[in-house]
Every structure is written in structure tokens, then in C-alpha cells.
Scaffold this active site. Sequence first.
Site, short mmCIF file in Angstrom:
data_model
loop_
_atom_site.label_atom_id
_atom_site.label_comp_id
_atom_site.label_asym_id
_atom_site.label_seq_id
_atom_site.Cartn_x
_atom_site.Cartn_y
_atom_site.Cartn_z
N SER A 10 -22.64 -38.65 55.38
CA SER A 10 -23.71 -37.67 55.60
C SER A 10 -25.06 -38.27 55.24
O SER A 10 -25.29 -38.69 54.11
CB SER A 10 -23.47 -36.43 54.73
N HIS A 33 -22.85 -38.01 60.04
CA HIS A 33 -23.00 -36.56 59.89
C HIS A 33 -24.46 -36.25 59.58
O HIS A 33 -25.04 -36.80 58.64
CB HIS A 33 -22.08 -36.13 58.74
N ASP A 35 -27.07 -33.25 58.72
CA ASP A 35 -27.15 -31.86 58.25
C ASP A 35 -28.51 -31.27 58.61
O ASP A 35 -29.54 -31.64 58.05
CB ASP A 35 -26.96 -31.83 56.73
N MET A 37 -30.74 -28.08 58.35
CA MET A 37 -30.85 -26.85 57.55
C MET A 37 -32.22 -26.22 57.80
O MET A 37 -33.23 -26.93 57.86
CB MET A 37 -30.72 -27.17 56.07
N HIS A 66 -24.35 -31.01 62.11
CA HIS A 66 -23.88 -29.82 61.39
C HIS A 66 -25.08 -28.89 61.24
O HIS A 66 -25.96 -29.13 60.42
CB HIS A 66 -23.32 -30.26 60.03
N MET A 68 -26.77 -25.85 60.04
CA MET A 68 -26.76 -24.74 59.08
C MET A 68 -28.03 -23.95 59.34
O MET A 68 -29.00 -24.01 58.58
CB MET A 68 -26.71 -25.31 57.66
N MET A 138 -15.79 -26.02 55.20
CA MET A 138 -16.72 -26.35 54.12
C MET A 138 -16.00 -26.26 52.78
O MET A 138 -15.38 -25.25 52.46
CB MET A 138 -17.91 -25.37 54.11
N PHE A 144 -26.53 -28.16 49.92
CA PHE A 144 -26.92 -29.32 49.11
C PHE A 144 -25.80 -30.34 49.02
O PHE A 144 -24.61 -29.98 49.04
CB PHE A 144 -27.30 -28.86 47.70
N ASP A 176 -16.04 -30.95 54.60
CA ASP A 176 -17.41 -31.32 54.22
C ASP A 176 -17.75 -30.73 52.86
O ASP A 176 -17.79 -29.51 52.70
CB ASP A 176 -18.37 -30.78 55.30
N GLY A 177 -18.01 -31.63 51.91
CA GLY A 177 -18.48 -31.20 50.60
C GLY A 177 -17.64 -31.73 49.47
O GLY A 177 -16.45 -31.41 49.37
N GLY A 178 -18.21 -32.60 48.65
CA GLY A 178 -17.52 -33.07 47.45
C GLY A 178 -16.38 -34.03 47.71
O GLY A 178 -15.50 -34.20 46.86
C1 DX5 Z 1 -23.84 -29.70 52.38
C2 DX5 Z 1 -23.74 -30.61 53.56
C3 DX5 Z 1 -22.92 -31.80 53.35
C4 DX5 Z 1 -23.40 -32.74 52.27
C5 DX5 Z 1 -22.17 -33.33 51.64
O1 DX5 Z 1 -24.26 -28.45 52.79
O2 DX5 Z 1 -23.21 -29.91 54.67
O3 DX5 Z 1 -22.72 -32.51 54.56
O4 DX5 Z 1 -24.20 -33.77 52.74
O5 DX5 Z 1 -22.56 -34.09 50.56
P1 DX5 Z 1 -21.51 -34.60 49.46
O6 DX5 Z 1 -20.52 -35.46 50.16
O7 DX5 Z 1 -22.38 -35.34 48.49
O8 DX5 Z 1 -20.88 -33.36 48.87
ZN ZN Z 2 -22.65 -31.09 56.42
#
Ligand code: DX5
Ligand code: ZN
Length: 224
Positions: A10, A33, A35, A37, A66, A68, A138, A144, A176-178
Site C-alpha cells: 500500500s 494498492h 488508497d 480517501m 481502494h 474509501m 477490511m 489509516f 487489507d489492514g495490519g
Molecule cells: C487503511 C488502508 C490500508 C492501509 C494498510 O484504511 O485501506 O490499505 O494502507 O496499512 P497497513 O498495512 O499498515 O495496516
Molecule cells: Zn486500502
Amino acid sequence: MPRHPMIAPSLLSADFARLAEETARIADADWVHVDVMDAHFVPNLTLGEPVVKAIQAVSPVPLDCHLMITDPERWAPAYAELGAHNVTVHAEACTGDPRDLAKDLRAAGAKAGLALKPGTPLEDYLEVLRDFDTLLVMSVEPGFGGQSFMPEVLGKVREARRLVDTGHLDLLVEIDGGINADTIEAAAEAGVDMFVAGSAVYGAADPGAAIAGLRAQAARAIAP
Ligand code: DX5
Ligand code: ZN
């Protein structure tokens, strides 16, 4: 069919002043990826169509957008038209039938993705997902990078995997996430195909090595 884990770094965790170099550093990734937003659907603001167009022009890797954002019906097709490989909208943001939007994205030449926030049930979208190419589960609240993985979403991944393996759905399962070395194995075992990783890739000294390491770790976790 054996699954081959794929990695989508990302750019949210990259250096925004050097986006061309940052895409070059992850040339071995499967997707990049991006993002988008809008500070309405999520409480953060990143970048929009002009910047994504500039990234598309230089990226060695297909773009995974992605979105958002609110009003995806109005804004999402432009990302498909500029050449993004996959364009994912949030189910919670759609005002009309998401299938109509999937049709528009595909007509513009992109794969169509549907994202579900952690609290959004998969069951509500089983019919709709038949018209999508990607399901983005997600595993943090969107907005974030660098947040902690929510293992409770793996039930949705397992169910989606089962529906794909039994031929009820035909899509890629993306998470996606963590995602990092501590969490990727559980996600792989649950059935993820495409792993988004922001901080775990761009926070590493060698992003290319981080991609290879995550991919190998996921492959080992699902090896027979
Ligand atoms: C969060 C994003 C993710 C983010 C993931 O809303 O959609 O794509 O970049 O970041 P990490 O991998 O650090 O959780
Ligand atoms: Zn994302």
C-alpha cells in the site's frame, strides 16, 4: 487448484514526495494498492484521480485502487478509465445496486472490487458479489495505515474462500489492514489470495525482500 499468495503493497505508507521511485522499489509486487480517501467516508484525506493517473503512468505494477469515498457511482469509473487494473468501492458507500457499478467498471476495462468494513456482514452481499472480481475484506477500520489486525474478520474470509472453492463465487479474496509477519499466516490459512501490506513493506529497509518474505510465509502456511 493450488493458491499462490500475492502481495499488494500500500502506497499509503510510502513517501508521497517520491511516488515514482516508491513504485519502482516494489516492482516485484503483484499489485500496488492505492488508497483514495475523501475525508467523508473516512476521516482522512489522501489523493485523487490526477495523482492516481500520474502513478498509473509510471508504475511497473498493476494498480489496485481502494476507494474509501462517498458517491462511488459518480467517481469510481474514472479510475477504471485511467487504466487501473482493479477498482474497489465500499459496499457501505454505494447508494444504488453495486452490481450496476461493477458493470460500469468492467465496461471501462477494470476488474471490479467490493470492500466490506470489519462490521459489515458478508451474507448481505452474497448475491451482489457474483458480479464482482475482487472481495476486499477490511481487517482494520478504514482510514489509516499502521493499525492492528482484527482477527475476527477471518470468519468472513473463510466463508468467502468456501464459496469460491465450491464455485458459488468467482473472485479474488483480498485482505487489507495490519498484515505483517505476525498476521499473514492466519490470513493465508483462512483463504486470502491477495494481501495488502503498507507499513510491513514500506517500513522495511528492503521493500522487495519484505514482499518476498511475506509471500513465502503465506505460501508455507497453506502448503499441503
Ligand atoms: C487503511 C488502508 C490500508 C492501509 C494498510 O484504511 O485501506 O490499505 O494502507 O496499512 P497497513 O498495512 O499498515 O495496516
Ligand atoms: Zn486500502
